[in-house]
Design a protein around this motif. Structure first.
Motif, short mmCIF file in Angstrom:
data_model
loop_
_atom_site.label_atom_id
_atom_site.label_comp_id
_atom_site.label_asym_id
_atom_site.label_seq_id
_atom_site.Cartn_x
_atom_site.Cartn_y
_atom_site.Cartn_z
N GLY A 175 -39.48 15.25 32.40
CA GLY A 175 -38.07 15.37 32.03
C GLY A 175 -37.35 14.03 31.95
O GLY A 175 -36.23 13.97 31.48
N GLY A 176 -37.98 12.96 32.43
CA GLY A 176 -37.37 11.64 32.32
C GLY A 176 -38.05 10.86 31.21
O GLY A 176 -39.11 11.26 30.72
N VAL A 177 -37.46 9.73 30.81
CA VAL A 177 -38.02 8.97 29.71
C VAL A 177 -38.22 7.52 30.12
O VAL A 177 -37.36 6.93 30.77
N ILE A 178 -39.35 6.91 29.76
CA ILE A 178 -39.45 5.45 29.82
C ILE A 178 -40.05 4.96 28.50
O ILE A 178 -40.73 5.72 27.80
N ILE A 197 -31.88 14.74 35.92
CA ILE A 197 -31.23 13.46 36.19
C ILE A 197 -31.88 12.74 37.36
O ILE A 197 -32.07 11.53 37.33
N LEU A 198 -32.31 13.51 38.36
CA LEU A 198 -32.96 12.86 39.50
C LEU A 198 -34.27 12.20 39.06
O LEU A 198 -34.56 11.06 39.43
N VAL A 199 -35.02 12.90 38.21
CA VAL A 199 -36.28 12.33 37.70
C VAL A 199 -35.98 11.03 36.97
O VAL A 199 -36.63 10.01 37.17
N GLN A 200 -34.96 11.08 36.09
CA GLN A 200 -34.63 9.89 35.31
C GLN A 200 -34.20 8.75 36.24
O GLN A 200 -34.57 7.59 36.02
#
Lengths: 288, 370
Positions: A137-140, A3-6
């Motif tokens: 782990g995050g998405v763009i 979640i922090l990465v996102q």
């Protein structure tokens, strides 16, 4: 940790949009020296001109974006040439120009609403083709990546033009003191016109970016403008790199705040940051 | 500077003179002039499309009645005002009540405009038929009537549908932070917990928010099975787009405000569901509306049409005396409506019966879930 990465990525996306707005604003503000609310309307103009050419008359996307950017730039130039310059020639104060720009904002927003209705519209056509990138782990999405890249490209471009070219020198001279610049032979009104067109075009591009990322509505400009202004002020008004730093700092603080407290706090946090900077570091992170 | 000051003063004087002149010359309505009905609708801003739909329905009803000779030989004039779906509802009601001296008011359809507006109608004893859905609104007083089920029903319905029918027991809530979203999400969360479900996140967003990524990221991290979206169409579009972008896979379920093309036509809305009051939208009416106003049928146009005809029918039997109109509305059993086969009010001036159905977004439009 995901979640922090996102959330960091979310901040980067928001920061990229604020960057575009802050760049255009700081460019116009540092030369014209007044708070141009009409800039908010140019953001919407860019979005709607692209909407019209891409979704209503079906032009290819790159051409449509070009039309959006050009329309916003041209309109900014016309407003500068036929309204602000006339007022300036009559030695109108910054307050008068501010009020005139409020008029410009209101008129343009109303005209957009009359032509296109006040409905929320999306710019993207076929979302099935949206690509997403995974980063730690995050998405763009691809659109967001493009917004980020164009923010950096424009920052670099504007930075180089201002520091390395004769035209940039003239712009900086006008920004320092337009009267003295005129005395040494710089055509100040002409410079102001060109800067308005470039600033307006960048503002238009930011509206197009928001339109592809989420969507557009006639009144979209004002809240975006305020975020861009906060970014420009905390970055150090007039400084190109400061505006970019300010934009990302603002986005980061906002998104961390929304994460730790709640989303409704975003605007309150943004303005609290502004007030803190005005009180304790009025010249911003990178003061000139 | 003093020149500017004089200019400013001059402007103020002129504006004041214009307003005074406007007020002073406005004729008080007479028993022979047209009957004035006010309409408080969002004509600009995020909910403008809902307002424009409603306006089309009202105009159709107005035209039909005026073409047939009006009410008791008097033509009906409708004064449309823009409440922007916001607290401007207060200004609109003040204007309709004290300047236009309307006999009755239709709208608002936004809870955030109805909240400040309705008490003004009540204080001035102007009968008002509205369909904003936040639960507490009819508490404004005995002059306000709602022809749409209160969200107290809708939030409960959604909670039961998600928990029982869909079998999802872990939900997150995303709401637009105004009377509509807050009212709906509160009722939903309370009922969902009562059923034994778990509400893992409850996030509010502002009405104009275009960036909900961080809220959605928090929701994704809480891993819900269902996402309840008490949102307006604009924020609903943003939510489904950004939810998809960050890979949130929960079932998405919204409220009746999402029942619009601008939401259902967005590709990312595919598979989303929402509850909507169960109303008839017959083909014959759709054709009539299209021919009369060029507008496609939508629940709001039908509600506007019905509200106008309901008022017209009451006024034609008791006249424009506000006390009589109020009493007639309280006792009405109106069976000529298009949307509802029967309109009658309970002691709280809410509809006696409320039914909902679920719509599923598929291939760019909404299908009724049987």
């Amino acid at each position: 940790m995901d979640i922090l990465v996102q959330i960091l990525l979310n901040a980067v996306i928001a920061g990229a949009i604020y960057t575009l707005i802050a760049l255009g604003f700081t460019l116009m503000y540092s030369t014209a020296k007044f708070f141009d609310l009409g800039y908010g309307a140019l953001i919407a103009v860019g979005g709607y001109a692209t909407y019209w050419s891409y979704k209503q008359i079906d032009l290819p996307v790159w051409l449509a974006i070009g039309i959006g950017v050009a329309t916003a730039g041209l309109l900014a130039f016309l407003v500068e040439r036929f309204i602000y310059r006339k007022l300036r020639e009559r030695k109108a104060s910054g307050t008068i120009l501010l009020i005139a720009s409020l008029g410009v904002l209101t008129i343009i927003q109303a005209v957009i609403a009359i032509i296109f209705s006040s409905q929320f519209q999306t710019l993207s056509k076929n979302i099935g083709s949206t690509r997403t990138f995974n980063i730690a782990g995050g998405v763009i999405t691809d659109v967001q990546a493009l917004i980020f890249i164009s923010g950096l490209v424009i920052m670099t471009g504007v930075g180089i033009v201002l520091s390395r070219t004769l035209f940039g020198k003239a712009v900086r001279a006008v920004a320092d003191d337009s009267t003295v610049a005129s005395i040494v032979g710089i055509n100040s009104p002409r410079i102001l016109g060109i800067v308005a067109a470039v600033g307006g075009a960048i503002g238009g591009l930011s509206g197009i970016a928001v339109g592809f990322d989420t969507g557009i509505e006639p009144l979209m400009g004002m809240s975006l403008l305020l975020k861009g202004v906060i970014a420009a002020i905390i970055g150090g008004i007039g400084s190109i790199y400061g505006a970019v730093l300010g934009a990302f700092l603002l986005a980061l603080i906002e998104n961390l705040g929304a994460w730790q407290f709640a989303g409704e706090w975003k605007d309150a946090i943004a303005f609290a940051v502004l007030i803190a900077f005005l009180l304790f570091r009025p010249k911003g992170i990178l003061s000139k | 500077m003093s020149k500017n000051l004089w200019l400013g003063l001059g402007a103020v004087v002129i504006v004041a003179a214009v307003i005074w002149f406007g007020v002073a010359t406005k004729k008080a309505p007479t028993e022979t002039g047209p009957i004035r009905i006010g309409a408080s609708l969002p004509l600009t801003g995020e909910a403008a499309s809902l307002g424009e739909q409603t306006k089309a329905g009202i105009e159709l009803a107005q035209k039909e009645i005026n073409d047939a000779g009006g009410i008791g030989g008097r033509q009906v004039e409708v004064i449309f005002e823009d409440d922007k779906c916001a607290k401007d509802g207060a200004d609109v009601f003040n204007k309709l009540v004290s300047l236009d001296k309307v006999a009755a008011i239709i709208g608002p359809l936004c809870s955030s405009a109805a909240g400040p507006g309705l008490p003004i109608a009540q204080a001035n004893h102007v009968p008002t038929v509205f369909w904003a859905s936040a639960p507490g609104l009819t508490k404004a007083g005995e002059y306000v009537f709602r022809t749409y089920p209160s969200d107290a029903f809708q939030g409960k319905f959604a909670a039961e549908y998600i928990y029982n029918t869909l079998g999802k027991h872990k939900a997150a809530v995303l709401y637009v932070n105004n009377d509509y979203g807050k009212g709906l999400s509160d009722v939903f969360a309370a009922r969902f917990k009562e059923l034994g479900g778990e509400v893992v996140e409850n996030e509010g967003v502002t009405q104009t928010a275009t960036d909900m990524r961080t809220e959605l990221s928090k929701i994704k991290a809480a891993d819900p099975e269902a996402l309840y979206m008490a949102l307006y169409p604009g924020s609903g579009v943003v939510a489904v787009k950004q939810a998809k972008a960050i890979g949130l896979s929960a079932v998405r379920f919204g409220g009746d405000a999402l029942d619009l093309k601008e939401f259902t036509s967005v590709p990312e809305a595919e598979g989303a569901m929402y509850s909507v009051g169960k109303f008839n939208q017959p083909e014959a009416f759709a054709t009539k509306l299209k021919q009369g106003t060029g507008t496609d049928i939508n629940i709001y146009s039908v509600l506007g049409y019905d509200a106008f005809r309901l008022l017209a029918s009451v006024i034609s039997s008791v006249g424009t005396d506000s006390q009589k109109v109020r009493d007639a509305l309280a006792a009405v059993n109106y069976t000529e409506g298009v949307a509802l086969s029967e309109i009658s009010f309970d002691a709280d001036r809410d509809l006696k019966t409320a039914q909902y159905e679920v719509h599923l977004v598929h291939n760019g439009s909404a299908e009724i879930v049987k």
